[in-house]
Design a protein around this motif. Structure first.
Motif, PDB file in Angstrom:
ATOM      1  N   UNK A  64       0.839  -1.203   0.000  1.00 42.75           N
ATOM      2  CA  UNK A  64       0.000   0.000   0.000  1.00 42.75           C
ATOM      3  C   UNK A  64       0.875   1.254   0.000  1.00 42.75           C
ATOM      4  N   UNK A  65       1.848   1.293   0.902  1.00 41.30           N
ATOM      5  CA  UNK A  65       2.691   2.485   0.983  1.00 41.30           C
ATOM      6  C   UNK A  65       3.710   2.569  -0.148  1.00 41.30           C
ATOM      7  N   UNK A  66       4.129   1.441  -0.700  1.00 35.88           N
ATOM      8  CA  UNK A  66       4.979   1.472  -1.896  1.00 35.88           C
ATOM      9  C   UNK A  66       4.221   2.119  -3.055  1.00 35.88           C
ATOM     10  N   UNK A  67       2.986   1.698  -3.239  1.00 42.07           N
ATOM     11  CA  UNK A  67       2.165   2.257  -4.311  1.00 42.07           C
ATOM     12  C   UNK A  67       1.902   3.741  -4.079  1.00 42.07           C
ATOM     13  N   UNK A  68       1.604   4.104  -2.859  1.00 45.49           N
ATOM     14  CA  UNK A  68       1.350   5.502  -2.540  1.00 45.49           C
ATOM     15  C   UNK A  68       2.572   6.357  -2.899  1.00 45.49           C
ATOM     16  N   UNK A  69       3.734   5.811  -2.644  1.00 47.84           N
ATOM     17  CA  UNK A  69       4.989   6.519  -2.912  1.00 47.84           C
ATOM     18  C   UNK A  69       5.293   6.596  -4.406  1.00 47.84           C
ATOM     19  N   UNK A  70       4.953   5.557  -5.153  1.00 45.12           N
ATOM     20  CA  UNK A  70       5.405   5.425  -6.547  1.00 45.12           C
ATOM     21  C   UNK A  70       4.409   5.875  -7.606  1.00 45.12           C
ATOM     22  N   UNK A  88       0.970  12.587   4.261  1.00 49.92           N
ATOM     23  CA  UNK A  88       1.800  11.737   5.116  1.00 49.92           C
ATOM     24  C   UNK A  88       3.184  12.352   5.336  1.00 49.92           C
ATOM     25  N   UNK A  89       3.872  11.918   6.387  1.00 45.85           N
ATOM     26  CA  UNK A  89       5.237  12.406   6.615  1.00 45.85           C
ATOM     27  C   UNK A  89       6.188  11.891   5.529  1.00 45.85           C
ATOM     28  N   UNK A  90       7.346  12.531   5.416  1.00 45.58           N
ATOM     29  CA  UNK A  90       8.343  12.132   4.415  1.00 45.58           C
ATOM     30  C   UNK A  90       8.717  10.662   4.573  1.00 45.58           C
ATOM     31  N   UNK A  91       8.951  10.231   5.788  1.00 43.53           N
ATOM     32  CA  UNK A  91       9.269   8.830   6.072  1.00 43.53           C
ATOM     33  C   UNK A  91       7.962   8.115   6.414  1.00 43.53           C
ATOM     34  N   UNK A  92       7.628   7.124   5.620  1.00 44.88           N
ATOM     35  CA  UNK A  92       6.342   6.423   5.773  1.00 44.88           C
ATOM     36  C   UNK A  92       6.358   5.271   6.775  1.00 44.88           C
ATOM     37  N   UNK A  93       7.493   4.983   7.396  1.00 46.00           N
ATOM     38  CA  UNK A  93       7.583   3.800   8.266  1.00 46.00           C
ATOM     39  C   UNK A  93       6.573   3.835   9.412  1.00 46.00           C
ATOM     40  N   UNK A  94       6.435   4.966  10.061  1.00 47.86           N
ATOM     41  CA  UNK A  94       5.477   5.074  11.171  1.00 47.86           C
ATOM     42  C   UNK A  94       4.049   4.845  10.680  1.00 47.86           C
ATOM     43  N   UNK A  95       3.737   5.394   9.510  1.00 48.26           N
ATOM     44  CA  UNK A  95       2.400   5.195   8.932  1.00 48.26           C
ATOM     45  C   UNK A  95       2.172   3.730   8.613  1.00 48.26           C
ATOM     46  N   UNK A  96       3.177   3.059   8.054  1.00 46.02           N
ATOM     47  CA  UNK A  96       3.068   1.617   7.766  1.00 46.02           C
ATOM     48  C   UNK A  96       2.814   0.834   9.049  1.00 46.02           C
ATOM     49  N   UNK A  97       3.603   1.141  10.064  1.00 50.88           N
ATOM     50  CA  UNK A  97       3.470   0.429  11.336  1.00 50.88           C
ATOM     51  C   UNK A  97       2.085   0.613  11.934  1.00 50.88           C
ATOM     52  N   UNK A 142      -8.934  14.117  11.682  1.00 51.57           N
ATOM     53  CA  UNK A 142      -9.510  15.463  11.569  1.00 51.57           C
ATOM     54  C   UNK A 142      -8.500  16.541  11.173  1.00 51.57           C
ATOM     55  N   UNK A 143      -7.252  16.471  11.583  1.00 50.68           N
ATOM     56  CA  UNK A 143      -6.310  17.531  11.178  1.00 50.68           C
ATOM     57  C   UNK A 143      -6.034  17.571   9.665  1.00 50.68           C
ATOM     58  N   UNK A 144      -6.449  16.548   8.947  1.00 48.15           N
ATOM     59  CA  UNK A 144      -6.174  16.452   7.520  1.00 48.15           C
ATOM     60  C   UNK A 144      -7.455  16.688   6.732  1.00 48.15           C
ATOM     61  N   UNK A 145      -7.348  17.476   5.666  1.00 47.32           N
ATOM     62  CA  UNK A 145      -8.503  17.731   4.802  1.00 47.32           C
ATOM     63  C   UNK A 145      -8.740  16.485   3.953  1.00 47.32           C
ATOM     64  N   UNK A 146      -9.827  15.792   4.237  1.00 46.31           N
ATOM     65  CA  UNK A 146     -10.154  14.562   3.526  1.00 46.31           C
ATOM     66  C   UNK A 146     -11.517  14.725   2.863  1.00 46.31           C
ATOM     67  N   UNK A 147     -11.473  14.761   1.550  1.00 44.73           N
ATOM     68  CA  UNK A 147     -12.690  14.863   0.752  1.00 44.73           C
ATOM     69  C   UNK A 147     -12.859  13.605  -0.087  1.00 44.73           C
ATOM     70  N   UNK A 148     -13.703  13.707  -1.088  1.00 41.49           N
ATOM     71  CA  UNK A 148     -13.954  12.563  -1.955  1.00 41.49           C
ATOM     72  C   UNK A 148     -12.682  12.133  -2.698  1.00 41.49           C
ATOM     73  N   UNK A 149     -11.896  13.100  -3.152  1.00 42.99           N
ATOM     74  CA  UNK A 149     -10.674  12.772  -3.891  1.00 42.99           C
ATOM     75  C   UNK A 149      -9.705  11.958  -3.029  1.00 42.99           C
TER      76      UNK A 149
END
Length: 132
Positions: free
Chosen positions: A23-29, A40-49, A79-86
């Motif tokens: 998932x995070x590889x695809x998000x990055x690529x 997401x933060x520059x380093x995705x490891x925390x998000x993956x975990x 909530x701190x992130x603007x999340x819409x349909x896109x």
């Protein structure tokens, strides 16, 4: 006879790890996912975990997120992130590609896709697509 959890049906820790990694590889690529990547933060490891820990419990496996972080409170944490349909649609599309490329069989993939869409839609905090 007790029904097996989605966690077990997927293949447990090994498959959930592969799914989160992909998932995070695809998000990055993939340029199509640039909008959600920017949230997401520059380093995705925390998000993956965190995704791995959350999905483990959400799918009926070990409740790692609660054990290590606390109650998910997903909407509140997003909530701190603007999340819409896109953003919702990009997240779901990225997860669908991750499921396909990790070899999750179609009937299970469809079942998960419906649950992922519902959860992603619940995270929306914008009336529609966010403004650029």
């Amino acid at each position: 006879m007790q029904e097996q959890s989605l966690y077990i049906l997927l293949g447990g820790e090994t498959t959930v790890t592969r799914l989160c990694d992909r998932f995070y590889e695809l998000m990055e690529q993939v340029p199509q996912f640039a909008t959600i990547r920017a949230l997401h933060p520059a380093n995705l490891q925390s998000s993956r975990d965190k995704l791995f820990m959350f999905l483990s419990g959400w799918l009926g496996g070990p409740d790692l997120y609660v054990k290590h972080i606390g109650q998910p409170m997903l909407r509140r944490r997003h909530m701190p992130f603007a999340i819409g349909e896109e953003e919702r649609d990009q997240w779901v599309a990225c997860m669908l590609l991750a499921m396909e490329s990790t070899g999750i069989e179609q009937p299970l993939r469809e079942r998960l896709l419906a649950a992922f869409f519902s959860t992603a839609d619940f995270m929306r905090n914008q009336p529609g697509t966010t403004q650029r």
